[in-house]
Design an enzyme around this catalytic site. Structure first.
Site, PDB file in Angstrom:
ATOM      1  CD  GLU A  56      15.078   1.900 -26.821  1.00 11.29           C
ATOM      2  OE1 GLU A  56      16.145   2.516 -26.629  1.00 11.29           O
ATOM      3  OE2 GLU A  56      15.015   0.863 -27.525  1.00 11.29           O
ATOM      4  CD  GLU A 112      -5.277   2.606 -20.804  1.00  8.07           C
ATOM      5  OE1 GLU A 112      -6.393   2.664 -21.343  1.00  8.07           O
ATOM      6  OE2 GLU A 112      -4.620   3.609 -20.446  1.00  8.07           O
TER       7      GLU A 112
END
Length: 267
Positions: A41, A140
């Site tokens: 998204e 990360e």
């Protein structure tokens, strides 16, 4: 504390964040242009603040000479998606990439944290090309739904407010209930996923069709087909006002006129 040059230390991480954001945004655009469903998204990223790095190093007992391997989220990317099932699809895409190496994964969806936190983390090793040569840094990648991200953002703000102390019991309980509500919302959205995706794709198809018609009409002006272009523009305005579904027929007619105009122009 050592007297390192923090700007120099963080520069490869800043570069990694910018490059990774571009790569995942480009992946989303590519999937949409191929008329495929894009599970991504939107994408955000950040480099951890120096104070946060030092606090985490102290908490985890990581030495100052071990920051590059002991603190895995100095570079952080968040990839948001609409549905829970999109998370594993994105994780699979990351595993297949050759421009980064997956070190390990942390599944906080199947095994949520005690606070209610849910997300899927992928620790990757990413090569950054610097003026001094190639440097591999850890980053990360957090993959979560919009509902999970909303909850995590609120939880982070509250944790910062009560920094150094335990959250009040009533706040902790409300957060836990909110986390479960967000999880139930994700499940409900997954149950009607096909209907939502079809509606979104239909909207995007209609938008693309309108853009194509207007671009083709503009090109007719370029090929000096003024009368045809004006007629098509008037028909477009009429169809747009009525919203009667004739746009696709108009698109085919304008495209045929464009092919003819190009053929005559070349000859």
């Amino acid at each position: 504390m050592d007297g390192r040059d923090w700007k120099r230390f963080l520069f490869p991480y800043e570069q990694a964040v910018e490059e990774l954001k571009i790569k995942f945004k480009t992946l989303r655009t590519e999937l949409k242009r191929r008329e495929e469903y894009a599970p991504i998204e939107f994408v955000t990223g950040r480099v951890k603040k120096i104070s946060s790095i030092l606090e985490k190093a102290k908490r985890l007992e990581v030495g100052m000479d071990e920051l590059e391997t002991g603190i895995e989220d100095i570079a952080g990317i968040r990839i948001m998606c609409q549905f829970g099932e999109d998370i594993m699809r994105i994780a699979a895409m990351i595993r297949e990439r050759e421009d980064m190496k997956v070190i390990y994964e942390k599944d906080y969806i199947t095994h949520k944290k005690e606070s209610g936190y849910r997300s899927f983390h992928v620790i990757v090793e990413y090569p950054v090309q610097t003026s001094l040569g190639m440097k591999r840094v850890l980053a990360e990648l957090q993959i979560r739904t919009l509902a999970m991200n909303f909850w995590a953002t609120i939880e982070h703000s509250l944790s910062y407010k009560y920094k150094g102390s335990v959250l009040p019991e009533d706040v902790r309980m409300r957060l836990s209930r909110a986390a479960e509500a967000a999880y139930i919302l994700d499940q409900e959205m997954s149950n009607i996923r096909d209907e939502i995706v079809n509606a979104q794709m239909s909207f995007e198809d209609d938008s693309s069709l309108v853009t194509k018609v207007l671009n083709d009409i503009q090109e007719l002006f370029y090929y000096h087909r003024v009368r045809e272009a004006v007629q098509f523009q008037l028909r477009f305005n009429e169809i747009w006002e009525k919203e009667d579904g004739e746009m696709r027929q108009l698109s085919q007619e304008v495209e045929a006129a464009m092919v003819k105009a190009k053929s005559c122009y070349r000859s």
